[in-house]
Design a protein around this motif. Structure first.
Motif, PDB file in Angstrom:
ATOM      1  N   HIS A  35      -2.768   5.129  -2.166  1.00 57.45           N
ATOM      2  CA  HIS A  35      -3.727   6.196  -1.344  1.00 57.45           C
ATOM      3  C   HIS A  35      -3.199   7.439  -1.266  1.00 57.45           C
ATOM      4  O   HIS A  35      -2.081   7.752  -1.235  1.00 57.45           O
ATOM      5  CB  HIS A  35      -3.461   5.706   0.354  1.00 57.45           C
TER       6      HIS A  35
ATOM      7  N   THR B 111      -1.490  -0.623  -3.978  1.00 56.94           N
ATOM      8  CA  THR B 111      -2.830  -0.048  -3.913  1.00 56.94           C
ATOM      9  C   THR B 111      -2.243   1.341  -3.436  1.00 56.94           C
ATOM     10  O   THR B 111      -1.696   1.827  -2.585  1.00 56.94           O
ATOM     11  CB  THR B 111      -3.648  -0.377  -2.699  1.00 56.94           C
TER      12      THR B 111
ATOM     13  N   HIS C  99       0.896  -1.372  -0.112  1.00 56.40           N
ATOM     14  CA  HIS C  99      -0.022  -0.211  -0.064  1.00 56.40           C
ATOM     15  C   HIS C  99       0.961   1.150  -0.006  1.00 56.40           C
ATOM     16  O   HIS C  99       1.753   1.460   0.844  1.00 56.40           O
ATOM     17  CB  HIS C  99      -0.786   0.091   1.204  1.00 56.40           C
TER      18      HIS C  99
END
Length: 174
Positions: A51, A49, A30
């Motif tokens: 963010h 991922t 992440h």
């Protein structure tokens, strides 16, 4: 392994990206990028991922998300100071605060040189709490012949302290 990598500031983004690119494929990654970092680099070579730094309510901001480690590479002096003072005003500083409260591995790679007395005090305070302070320091003993090899050495040392197997640099055989 589940890992959060935050990239703060624009200077040194290439090392943060290299860290992510060199991670083994079986690690769930992440990535949190500051606005400045996101404008400099993108992450199209690896499944991650992403963010947004301002998304303080992202899944990774909770201790119940259960990550194994968090790395902030590079770590701006602003981010370092906020982490040292317990300020969680963006996602990068929030995941660092969560790592501290959950007693998970937290690696900070401060990127500024020279370090001010205030920055050193903040680093000492965090190191006393178990935070791994690991600036990208060149290892001249590593017998490298290019900038890319030096970057691999630095990333390999970061992997070592996080418990990530790697063969990014030649190890001392004694």
């Amino acid at each position: 392994m589940k890992l959060i990598v935050a990239i703060t500031g624009a200077s040194g983004v290439a090392l943060g990206k290299k860290f992510v690119d060199c991670l083994p494929e079986d690690i769930e990654v992440h990535v949190i990028v500051s606005d400045n970092a996101f404008t400099v680099e993108s992450f199209e070579n690896r499944k991650v991922t992403l963010h947004a730094s301002e998304d303080i309510a992202a899944s990774v901001s909770s201790g119940s998300f259960r990550v194994d480690a968090t790395a902030i590479i590079p770590c701006s002096m602003n981010t370092l100071a906020k982490v040292a003072c317990g300020i969680s005003d963006n996602l990068a500083t929030r995941v660092a605060a969560v790592a501290l409260k959950e007693q998970k591995k937290l690696l900070l790679a401060p990127r500024e040189l020279p370090f001010s007395a205030i920055a050193l005090e903040n680093m000492q305070k965090l190191a006393a709490l178990g935070v791994i302070i690991a600036p990208p320091v060149m290892g001249y003993y590593s017998d490298v012949s290019s900038l890319e090899e030096m970057e691999e050495f630095i990333v390999g040392k970061w992997f070592d302290v996080l418990g990530i197997e790697n063969s990014l640099y030649e190890r001392w055989e004694g």
